[in-house]
Design a protein around this motif. Sequence first.
Motif, PDB file in Angstrom:
ATOM      1  N   SER A 179      41.212  51.173  45.876  1.00 31.30           N
ATOM      2  CA  SER A 179      40.589  52.496  45.969  1.00 31.30           C
ATOM      3  C   SER A 179      39.176  53.406  46.439  1.00 31.30           C
ATOM      4  O   SER A 179      38.983  53.804  45.965  1.00 31.30           O
ATOM      5  CB  SER A 179      41.019  53.522  44.526  1.00 31.30           C
ATOM      6  N   GLY A 180      38.030  52.768  46.832  1.00 29.69           N
ATOM      7  CA  GLY A 180      36.856  51.895  46.603  1.00 29.69           C
ATOM      8  C   GLY A 180      36.731  52.484  48.487  1.00 29.69           C
ATOM      9  O   GLY A 180      37.439  53.185  48.835  1.00 29.69           O
ATOM     10  N   SER A 193      33.959  44.538  49.664  1.00 26.87           N
ATOM     11  CA  SER A 193      34.250  44.912  48.128  1.00 26.87           C
ATOM     12  C   SER A 193      35.291  45.596  48.543  1.00 26.87           C
ATOM     13  O   SER A 193      36.273  44.338  47.479  1.00 26.87           O
ATOM     14  CB  SER A 193      33.409  46.038  48.176  1.00 26.87           C
ATOM     15  N   MET A 194      36.367  45.512  49.307  1.00 28.36           N
ATOM     16  CA  MET A 194      38.016  45.956  49.669  1.00 28.36           C
ATOM     17  C   MET A 194      38.654  44.433  49.966  1.00 28.36           C
ATOM     18  O   MET A 194      39.503  44.051  48.494  1.00 28.36           O
ATOM     19  CB  MET A 194      38.009  46.420  50.389  1.00 28.36           C
TER      20      MET A 194
END
Length: 314
Positions: free
Chosen positions: A101-102, A109-110
Amino acid sequence: MKTKLLFLITAVSLSFASCGNKNAETAEIEDAFAYPLEIENYTFSDSSKYANISIKAVLPVAKDSVSQVIRDSLVNIIGNSIRSYQGSQMEDSKPLIAKYSGDEKDAKSMLDFYSKAVSKLLNSQAKEDYDERVKYWDEDTTLTEEQRKEFKEGVTPWDYSMDVTKTSEDSTFVVFNDTEYAYIGGAHGGVFGWGGITFRFSDGSIVKDFLKDNVVKDMQPLLKKGLKEYFNENADEKITTDQQLMEQLMLPEESKGLIPLPAWTPFPDEKGKGLVFTYQQYEIACYAVGMPSFVLTWEELKPFLREDILEDLK
């Protein structure tokens, strides 16, 4: 996409106008085609008593609109594969991990999110499987304590690995190969993934197919030639006839003896000679045969190539 690229080319040309025509032309080509790609590496690994996870991927650096499209598409494919870790390229595959959800532009990060999540999930499932085995062994009165100890210490951890590499690149196409492996108990693990993923440098789009529809029947001589080359590479007794070849294959009755095209989309080989055709485990033959693979040249394939591919190759 073409409109966006045209705007970028015009803008770059104007900004370099005072430097002379040669510099402007060079800037146009580099900005329009993103060739060659700059690459960065992503890695993740985690090991425990119950499971081992290893994820390695090369990612294009987003330096312009085309490389950004290629990067976004590739990261999305990798993320979706990790989410199900057993064949998310299939249309009916259901992700086992919640969607990130970022900021999706933050690839590290994903991918960290998905990698840690699949590690947690795999460890949980493997421990549950191990606990069930222990319960069965403890309840089996026919086993000795020594046998129980041997079984408990001899269980192989589950395994999931992904390796995404760049296999070839020229000014027309760039190819990334996604090979994944999973072992979740049993006699052996299995290889899966997307296989070769081909991107166009003209606009960053994925080539979904190189071949025309309904060419399987007419391509039988080429497919048989390629498979004979594969089987003969390390064979003591060479396959020379179609009958000998068919004896090595395991085709369903409904195929009526026709060798299908591989489920994985063929992709340009690293030498630029043609397309690589690779069949997955069990796709046309038994597990022991491995993954039959061979190259058919562009010239051989010319009658069967889609019109847009012929244009790309000009």
